[in-house]
Design a protein around this motif. Structure first.
Motif, PDB file in Angstrom:
ATOM      1  N   PRO A 182      45.519  51.949 -30.113  1.00 62.33           N
ATOM      2  CA  PRO A 182      45.079  52.613 -31.342  1.00 62.33           C
ATOM      3  C   PRO A 182      43.720  52.152 -31.837  1.00 62.33           C
ATOM      4  N   VAL A 183      43.404  50.872 -31.658  1.00 61.74           N
ATOM      5  CA  VAL A 183      42.084  50.385 -32.063  1.00 61.74           C
ATOM      6  C   VAL A 183      41.007  51.009 -31.178  1.00 61.74           C
ATOM      7  N   ALA A 184      41.291  51.125 -29.889  1.00 63.08           N
ATOM      8  CA  ALA A 184      40.327  51.745 -28.976  1.00 63.08           C
ATOM      9  C   ALA A 184      40.082  53.208 -29.345  1.00 63.08           C
ATOM     10  N   VAL A 185      41.149  53.930 -29.668  1.00 63.18           N
ATOM     11  CA  VAL A 185      41.007  55.355 -30.006  1.00 63.18           C
ATOM     12  C   VAL A 185      40.281  55.533 -31.345  1.00 63.18           C
ATOM     13  N   GLY A 186      40.667  54.738 -32.357  1.00 60.25           N
ATOM     14  CA  GLY A 186      39.988  54.825 -33.643  1.00 60.25           C
ATOM     15  C   GLY A 186      38.521  54.461 -33.537  1.00 60.25           C
ATOM     16  N   SER A 187      38.198  53.458 -32.722  1.00 58.21           N
ATOM     17  CA  SER A 187      36.812  53.035 -32.550  1.00 58.21           C
ATOM     18  C   SER A 187      36.020  54.064 -31.755  1.00 58.21           C
ATOM     19  N   ALA A 188      36.674  54.735 -30.803  1.00 58.02           N
ATOM     20  CA  ALA A 188      36.005  55.798 -30.056  1.00 58.02           C
ATOM     21  C   ALA A 188      35.586  56.935 -30.983  1.00 58.02           C
ATOM     22  N   LEU A 189      36.451  57.277 -31.920  1.00 60.30           N
ATOM     23  CA  LEU A 189      36.099  58.321 -32.886  1.00 60.30           C
ATOM     24  C   LEU A 189      34.950  57.853 -33.778  1.00 60.30           C
ATOM     25  N   GLY A 224      50.635  54.158 -34.820  1.00 60.06           N
ATOM     26  CA  GLY A 224      49.940  55.407 -34.553  1.00 60.06           C
ATOM     27  C   GLY A 224      49.000  55.762 -35.678  1.00 60.06           C
ATOM     28  N   LEU A 225      49.523  56.380 -36.723  1.00 61.23           N
ATOM     29  CA  LEU A 225      48.693  56.877 -37.815  1.00 61.23           C
ATOM     30  C   LEU A 225      47.919  55.763 -38.518  1.00 61.23           C
ATOM     31  N   TRP A 254      45.321  63.592 -36.098  1.00 61.80           N
ATOM     32  CA  TRP A 254      45.760  64.146 -34.816  1.00 61.80           C
ATOM     33  C   TRP A 254      45.766  63.065 -33.725  1.00 61.80           C
ATOM     34  N   LEU A 255      44.693  62.290 -33.667  1.00 59.59           N
ATOM     35  CA  LEU A 255      44.625  61.225 -32.665  1.00 59.59           C
ATOM     36  C   LEU A 255      45.694  60.162 -32.924  1.00 59.59           C
ATOM     37  N   ALA A 308      55.287  65.280 -24.458  1.00 59.04           N
ATOM     38  CA  ALA A 308      54.801  66.652 -24.611  1.00 59.04           C
ATOM     39  C   ALA A 308      53.890  66.773 -25.830  1.00 59.04           C
ATOM     40  N   TRP A 309      54.253  66.082 -26.910  1.00 58.63           N
ATOM     41  CA  TRP A 309      53.400  66.085 -28.110  1.00 58.63           C
ATOM     42  C   TRP A 309      52.020  65.493 -27.785  1.00 58.63           C
ATOM     43  N   GLY A 310      52.020  64.378 -27.075  1.00 58.63           N
ATOM     44  CA  GLY A 310      50.755  63.731 -26.733  1.00 58.63           C
ATOM     45  C   GLY A 310      49.848  64.630 -25.917  1.00 58.63           C
TER      46      GLY A 310
END
Length: 293
Positions: A26-33, A156-157, A177-178, A227-229
């Motif tokens: 989650p830190v990687a995804v938030g930082s990517a955004l 997640g959120l 969403w991410l 499937a959601w992912g």
């Protein structure tokens, strides 16, 4: 597994390092955004990552202690051995290490509060409290079927949103969403654990959703979360992040782990748990790369 050679190794084992992907992704995804939105900050990203890892380890150690105390970890345990249950460490040492991790995470969080404001203090305190009461306290979340909600929300959120907020100082629909994708992957990981431990959890009155509604529910919950992912990723491909299609490179691993979950039973599901952790890591970091590109 043979007994660790000393207490330090036992404590390292109890921290369950393989599960730390749930804190890093989650830190990687938030930082990517944040990078995509031109507001990336290396200092707050690193502090957020260390804090998330400490909360994850603290939660793991708390689970080690309280699952033993409540009888969920016993001689019939099917999962990897735990330090308290095996007698590798005194229970008070495990609990003390958990509380130390939470305290260190709180200290790190003060820097994030200084940078990003008071909202982060409340997010951090709630995250620490949730990590403790996942299996501890008078109303342990995991024992009342709320573990899945905890994972989806906090790993997640909240984790994705918090990682983005301490760099950008605002939130957006993209964060939600991410965050939902990462949360769904975390719930899928938990579902494998709960299906494997169905019998021992029921004996210990640990009322997970799988105990309440059956092993078939857990298996289809896993399918739905994956499937959601992939479904939300496809949505984001068309709307803003065309390179997020990269996550579909992980699809063969998702198929493999799903087939394993439906065909294997008991201790054999430990392999599916490992495959799902690998899937979460691969999916998560492909998602981060796709967001950056």
């Amino acid at each position: 597994m043979t007994k660790p050679k000393n207490s330090l190794w036992a404590l390292l084992w109890a921290s369950r390092p393989r599960t730390l992907v749930a804190a890093a992704v989650p830190v990687a995804v938030g930082s990517a955004l944040a990078w995509k939105d031109a507001c990336f900050r290396a200092d707050t990203m690193l502090v957020a990552l260390l804090g998330a890892l400490l909360i994850q380890v603290g939660t793991n150690l708390t689970n080690d202690y309280f699952d033993w105390r409540r009888g969920a970890d016993n001689a019939s345990r099917l999962g990897p051995p735990r330090a308290t249950q095996q007698g590798w460490l005194p229970p008070k040492v495990v609990l003390g290490a958990a509380l130390t991790c939470f305290a260190l995470a709180l200290v790190l969080g003060l820097y994030l509060v200084w940078v990003a404001g008071w909202p982060i203090l409340w997010v951090g305190l709630l995250s620490l409290l949730a990590g403790y009461i996942y299996t501890g306290g008078p109303f342990p979340l995991a024992y009342h079927g709320l573990g899945d909600v905890f994972v989806f929300v906090f790993f997640g959120l909240v984790a994705v949103g918090g990682s983005y907020f301490v760099q950008s100082f605002h939130l957006s629909a993209d964060v939600l969403w991410l965050g939902s994708i990462v949360g769904a992957l975390g719930v899928a990981l938990l579902a494998v654990n709960n299906v494997r431990d169905f019998a021992t959890d029921a004996q210990a009155n640990k009322r997970t959703l799988v105990v309440r509604w059956g092993e078939a529910f857990g298996r289809w919950q896993y399918v739905f979360m994956l499937a959601w992912g992939y479904g939300v990723s496809l949505k984001l491909c068309f709307e803003r992040f065309p390179w997020v299609w990269l996550v579909f490179l992980s699809l063969p691993f998702a198929v493999r782990s799903t087939l394993g979950l439906f065909s294997l039973r008991g201790r054999a599901l430990n392999a599916v748990l490992g495959h799902t952790a690998f899937l979460m890591a691969g999916f998560g970091f492909l998602l981060a790369i796709g967001v950056v590109l």
